[in-house]
Design an enzyme around this catalytic site. Sequence first.
Site, PDB file in Angstrom:
ATOM      1  N   ARG A  13       0.855  -1.190   0.000  1.00  0.00           N
ATOM      2  CA  ARG A  13       0.000   0.000   0.000  1.00  0.00           C
ATOM      3  C   ARG A  13       0.889   1.238   0.000  1.00  0.00           C
ATOM      4  O   ARG A  13       2.105   1.109   0.027  1.00  0.00           O
ATOM      5  CB  ARG A  13      -0.943  -0.014   1.195  1.00  0.00           C
ATOM      6  CG  ARG A  13      -0.221  -0.073   2.520  1.00  0.00           C
ATOM      7  CD  ARG A  13      -1.193  -0.097   3.674  1.00  0.00           C
ATOM      8  NE  ARG A  13      -0.458  -0.083   4.929  1.00  0.00           N
ATOM      9  CZ  ARG A  13      -1.011  -0.111   6.115  1.00  0.00           C
ATOM     10  NH1 ARG A  13      -2.319  -0.183   6.232  1.00  0.00           N
ATOM     11  NH2 ARG A  13      -0.285  -0.074   7.203  1.00  0.00           N
ATOM     12  N   GLU A  31      -1.981  -8.072   7.563  1.00  0.00           N
ATOM     13  CA  GLU A  31      -2.115  -7.789   8.998  1.00  0.00           C
ATOM     14  C   GLU A  31      -3.103  -8.722   9.696  1.00  0.00           C
ATOM     15  O   GLU A  31      -3.813  -8.323  10.604  1.00  0.00           O
ATOM     16  CB  GLU A  31      -2.502  -6.329   9.190  1.00  0.00           C
ATOM     17  CG  GLU A  31      -1.398  -5.410   8.703  1.00  0.00           C
ATOM     18  CD  GLU A  31      -1.482  -4.009   9.259  1.00  0.00           C
ATOM     19  OE1 GLU A  31      -0.513  -3.559   9.867  1.00  0.00           O
ATOM     20  OE2 GLU A  31      -2.533  -3.372   9.070  1.00  0.00           O
ATOM     21  N   GLU A  44      -2.292   7.703   6.497  1.00  0.00           N
ATOM     22  CA  GLU A  44      -0.876   7.799   6.861  1.00  0.00           C
ATOM     23  C   GLU A  44      -0.014   8.245   5.677  1.00  0.00           C
ATOM     24  O   GLU A  44       0.869   7.509   5.216  1.00  0.00           O
ATOM     25  CB  GLU A  44      -0.384   6.469   7.426  1.00  0.00           C
ATOM     26  CG  GLU A  44      -1.090   6.101   8.712  1.00  0.00           C
ATOM     27  CD  GLU A  44      -0.469   4.898   9.422  1.00  0.00           C
ATOM     28  OE1 GLU A  44       0.119   4.042   8.742  1.00  0.00           O
ATOM     29  OE2 GLU A  44      -0.596   4.814  10.659  1.00  0.00           O
ATOM     30  N   GLU A  57      -6.267   5.466  15.563  1.00  0.00           N
ATOM     31  CA  GLU A  57      -6.033   4.021  15.565  1.00  0.00           C
ATOM     32  C   GLU A  57      -5.194   3.654  16.784  1.00  0.00           C
ATOM     33  O   GLU A  57      -4.240   4.357  17.116  1.00  0.00           O
ATOM     34  CB  GLU A  57      -5.220   3.578  14.343  1.00  0.00           C
ATOM     35  CG  GLU A  57      -5.893   3.714  13.022  1.00  0.00           C
ATOM     36  CD  GLU A  57      -4.966   3.238  11.892  1.00  0.00           C
ATOM     37  OE1 GLU A  57      -4.017   2.480  12.162  1.00  0.00           O
ATOM     38  OE2 GLU A  57      -5.201   3.648  10.761  1.00  0.00           O
TER      39      GLU A  57
HETATM   40  C1  GLA Z   1      -1.511   1.842  10.509  1.00  0.00           C
HETATM   41  C2  GLA Z   1      -2.497   1.824   9.366  1.00  0.00           C
HETATM   42  C3  GLA Z   1      -3.538   0.764   9.490  1.00  0.00           C
HETATM   43  C4  GLA Z   1      -2.974  -0.514  10.026  1.00  0.00           C
HETATM   44  C5  GLA Z   1      -2.294  -0.233  11.329  1.00  0.00           C
HETATM   45  C6  GLA Z   1      -1.811  -1.444  12.057  1.00  0.00           C
HETATM   46  O1  GLA Z   1      -1.759   2.720  11.485  1.00  0.00           O
HETATM   47  O2  GLA Z   1      -3.109   3.065   9.148  1.00  0.00           O
HETATM   48  O3  GLA Z   1      -4.111   0.583   8.237  1.00  0.00           O
HETATM   49  O4  GLA Z   1      -2.079  -1.020   9.098  1.00  0.00           O
HETATM   50  O5  GLA Z   1      -1.219   0.622  11.076  1.00  0.00           O
HETATM   51  O6  GLA Z   1      -0.557  -1.853  11.658  1.00  0.00           O
END
Ligand code: GLA
Length: 729
Positions: free
Chosen positions: A127, A367, A166, A319
Amino acid sequence: MTIHPEDLLSAEERLKRLHERLGGIAYGGDYNPEQWPREVWLEDARLMQQAGVNLVTLAVFSWSRLEITDGVFDFGWLDDVMDLMHAHGIGVDLATPDAVPPAWLVEQHPDIMPERADGSIFGFGSRQHFDVSHPVYRAKSLALTEKMGERYAQHPALRMWHVGNEYGPTSYGPWAEKAFRTWLQRKYASLDELNQAWSTTVWGQHYTDWNQVRVPAQPRTWSNPSRRLDFHRFTSDSMLEHFKAERDILRRHSPDLPIVTNFMRFYKTNDYWAWAAEEDAAALDIYPDPREADAHVSAALNFDLMRSLRQGQPWMVMEQATGAVSQWSVNVSKLPGKMRLGSYQAIAQGADSILFFQWRQAKGGTERYHSAMVNHAGPNTRIFREVCELGQELKSLGGLTGTRSTAKVAIVFDWDCWWALELGNSPRSDLNYAQEVLRFYRPLFEANVTVDFVNANSDLSPYSLVIMPASYLLTDESAARFGKYVSDGGRLVVSYLSGVVDEDNTIRLGGYPGALRNVLGAWSEEMHPLAGEDEQVKLSTPDGGTSAASYWTEHLHAGTAEVLASYASGRLAGVPAVTRNAFGQGTALYLSARLDDDLHRLLLSEELHAAGVVPELDVPAGVQVRRRAGTKADGTARSFLLVLNHNDAPVQVDVHDGGTDLLSDRPVQGTVEVEANGVLILEEKVASWHWDWTRLRRQSSGRSRTRSAATSLEAGSWRSNGIGACTHC
Ligand code: GLA
């Protein structure tokens, strides 16, 4: 629809409405229903209700399921999920899925994939695989954003927007290069100016045509530090530009809804000061490693940074994990109670939203071992029980939303400094800026002193004490601002490697720390990093005390400054190491070395004491205390005291007059027990007729009859070390 800026709500008003519509604190997480058959969706909605979930983030990674192939859309499934959420009283934080350009788009335009500095290109299958400057990537993601805005802006479940995920990939590819050149042409009036700023006379790098100006791809040996600093700035700006383009589309469709993206902890690539200014709230993804006993300290730093990025406005935990993550070599689960404690820690430090990645633990994909609110084993688990308990508890804490903390101490945290410091080719290439900041933050955290973060352009007037850990890059204007802060009566603490370079990353001549020489009344003629891991030099104080320093030393000259400690061994024996200068109405302390912990804490404690800073409450070690205050809709005052026990054993805490314990709805005063990893959330009694911040602060410090922060900070051993005597205690 045309939006007139004067008709727009403020970010704060948008957040206020969000929490009113959610009925208090936001609780929930990322929900990826496209990974599950429809029958699971119904069970999800039912379990979400059981858990007290009021907000889920949808579609973060759904581009390939929404735009099946070029221009062919399928929103049907998302319509159904949105409707289902609405039918169950659950709000939606809808994401634009630009973090994952689909395979068909990459097939059509392989150069969307970001390029590394060495010219190699990332492969598909993960990604964040885009060069944000690619025109087709931009056009396609904006077109999808437009469609989502049109389709869902009026949906009754929609509560807020989540742009991308992110943001972070740096590309050195051709599209980035073109955009970098344009960025530079906007910044520099001419190529001559760029040549000057980048010191291109060094190593014969003079440019005669803009087309010669390239991204700092893998160099033959070392590459130009001014150019690399500009490339860092460009990378952050170019991603922010894309965020803003999506935000503006969504704002047109939903003028009243908050729009955010999610930040990461200690994330160097993006200047979050600049980013947060463009959002309605700072939103953090936080994954402390349960293997680290003090993970809550660096988490606290990140929480205070989030609180500070929008000047104290409530922020969001976007998160976190309920248990284990899947990103380290050993992924340890959180112990029972730790997820709850971490959530309350964020709330104590100003968060109004507690969200997780993710709702249901994935069955496949990268994940699949990352824990979730509903784990592989299903709802009959400890984790789901803890999720439900927390969801129920948060319902009684709605009054906290919108309240804020105040701080009298600020620490400077600045991305320009971070980038410039860690570019290499410096006297110490192993310096870790975030760790330098943490070194100053930790003792203040442990003493329960509330700290704001500021940058070089912030208003410093609210603070009695400002700390600059390795504030390496300062512009003339910001140096003048810090100088004025001191001459107006402020107290400044400056550590080594501050004020060394200007905004072009070129050295300020005449002795370090160039930009602050005047205010510090001292200057260094040479930097002397200590080479060995365990290498130490002795320090002595004028009254015969001894201490030590490691890692960094400087050949310092005290001009007008008083010498508080000198080097007592090694090549700098007899040279000043720590100085304090009276400047105008204030004082400026300079630490030219990494002091040993006891002296470091002692000096900070003296500064706090002199600045009149007190801890929130006098409590045992390992207990964190924060206060949040504000007003109710009718204008009456509210104040909340949050006590968090990070110890694995119960503690006794004297809460003095106390207040109402919101989790048990009982009055509490005097000495109370806080269970291991437990919390106490008190609504304090506040006389409504005399609401004002200053008074509340005075009341709280008086009521708690605390030791001063200075006393709390004392390491104890400094006396036996013989380092002077605390003149105030
Ligand atoms: C990040 C991402 C999520 C997920 C988490 C957990 O914060 O934004 O999509 O991948 O990590 O690893």
